[in-house]
Design an enzyme around this catalytic site. Sequence first.
Site, PDB file in Angstrom:
ATOM      1  N   ASP A  80     -10.477   0.918  -4.763  1.00  0.00           N
ATOM      2  CA  ASP A  80     -10.182   2.347  -4.790  1.00  0.00           C
ATOM      3  C   ASP A  80     -10.744   3.055  -6.017  1.00  0.00           C
ATOM      4  OD1 ASP A  80      -8.782   2.650  -2.373  1.00  0.00           O
ATOM      5  OD2 ASP A  80      -6.935   1.875  -3.256  1.00  0.00           O
TER       6      ASP A  80
ATOM      7  N   ASP B  38       0.830  -1.195   0.000  1.00  0.00           N
ATOM      8  CA  ASP B  38       0.000   0.000   0.000  1.00  0.00           C
ATOM      9  C   ASP B  38       0.873   1.256   0.000  1.00  0.00           C
ATOM     10  OD1 ASP B  38      -2.771   1.090   0.327  1.00  0.00           O
ATOM     11  OD2 ASP B  38      -1.887   1.936   2.151  1.00  0.00           O
TER      12      ASP B  38
ATOM     13  N   GLU C 231       1.334  -0.606  -5.148  1.00  0.00           N
ATOM     14  CA  GLU C 231       0.213   0.254  -5.529  1.00  0.00           C
ATOM     15  C   GLU C 231       0.781   1.572  -6.064  1.00  0.00           C
ATOM     16  OE1 GLU C 231      -3.590   2.699  -3.686  1.00  0.00           O
ATOM     17  OE2 GLU C 231      -1.844   2.211  -2.458  1.00  0.00           O
TER      18      GLU C 231
END
Length: 561
Positions: free
Chosen positions: A363, A265, A294
């Site tokens: 997301d 992340d 990410e």
Amino acid sequence: MSSNAPTVADTPVAHTFTPEWARHAIWYQVMPDRFFNGDPSNDPPHTRDWRSEWFSPAEWERAHGDNFYRYVFGRHYGGDLAGLRAKLPYLRDLGVNALYLNPIFQASTHHKYNATNYLHVDEHFGTLGDYAAVVASEDLADPTTWKWTASDRLFLDFLQEAHAAGMRVIIDGVFNHVGTQHPAFQDVRANGHRSRFADWFDVVGWEPFDWHGWAGFKDLPVFRKAPHGLASEGAKAHIFAVTKRWMDPDGDGNPADGIDGWRLDVPNEIAPPFWVDWRRHVRSINPQAYIVGEIWHRADDWLRGQHFDAVMNYPFAHVAVDWVCNRSRKISASAADARLRELRNAYAPEVTAVLQNLLDSHDTARIASIAKNPDRDYERGHRAQDHPGYDHGKPGALEYARVRLCALLQMTYVGAPMVYYGDEVGMWGADDPSNRKPMLWPEMEPYENPRENFVMNDLRAYYKQIIALRKGHAALRTNNIETVLTHDPADVWAFRRWDEREQLLVVLNASEYSRDIAIPRQGHLKSDWKVAFGPADCLTVRPEQLAIRVAPLSGVVLVGK
């Protein structure tokens, strides 16, 4: 009919620094709280009824007023490891062979990006009440004191079942920040600069105590940074020990009982030297571990073999949406081809082969809602709370035809396709929070809103078919790709995939009209061809050409020797 067919084929995958298995992966992303509730005994307080209408408040939510976005982020639906284990047969039947799990560690939220503790699986995913007693006996800074909770062991059992079913499993590594209930942060809050963890966090003032939170969110205190990565050697050592804990749980040097890799992340918020060291650490534990970051845009500097194996390939999604889903901002077939070729050429072949080619995620808006709300910025234009005119309704047949075409491109293109849970049964929704609705299951029907919430069995059958197509043809898992034609007036793109045994011709039609395409039988296309995907009568083989009829917003795949 014009041709745009550069005679450039990407070189075969060399497997110099990415795991070989990852190029065969068909990923499926799961947010555990929203997938399936297999054990109601571990449910958090005020767990929502799985069948409840999304926009209707529960009784306890009414106290927050009528604003949906004031209460929706605090919801839990009770999905857990028991539910994930129960649905392994479903996932296997769908054809996926690699799972990416959103965070599973102890945390107060449904999404778990505010970790209370990296050491333990959340008790609401496993065994309620097993966390507090164990953590009280552990020293966060001393791995020899760390224990396994019942929830931890349930996850390790799940890993063994998933591996036995032929599935790899990676989990979210949220190593940039934690939640305010994390023991280290609690110690700093209680003891100030005298805390042994005082250098872990980005403290901006001691009296009064203040700190930086990720993206300004004070409930997500960030680790203090330095040019070499994390400023605190203690925080770095802790993350390295956590990494080994989940990759080789019994510590015997054999990683078969651990996770198969990590999704990282916001890794770009920690300086690259940290990830160089961390990657070496990961590879020392499991040389075939997969590391995916990410990173939302081109990630050249992160994918040279020092940091990550791959990224979540959002630029692929941008192209698919711009070509297939947009209307006024639609790009041409030749533009789509050119943008994807540029992206392929940005990375080494072994990287391109293992990129997670996604259409949507936790997301973004779901791809079906993107198709229903075209011509918006992919990353920010689908936040319904910022755009009051957003259409929340169930997409229609035309939108789902676009979804199908995007998914076919995923399964036939270079890289590893990733399906966000529920896309295969027709789930839709705007960007967070409505992209995180509970998974639709046939045994749950009828839902409170049965006219909209039901499993689209025909769409699921389509996903099974195209996943089987990819798994059944190794040529689709190589880096070999060559554009055969782009015909912008017809909005058709055709490309060839091949290996040493066979070749495939993929013809995609992003227009709303049926197209008759003639492709000259030259060079490699002199082969004998038959239909691998599409109507049996869509192909007419003539001495000098292949005559192919492609339905609107659809595709055909041919196979030849």
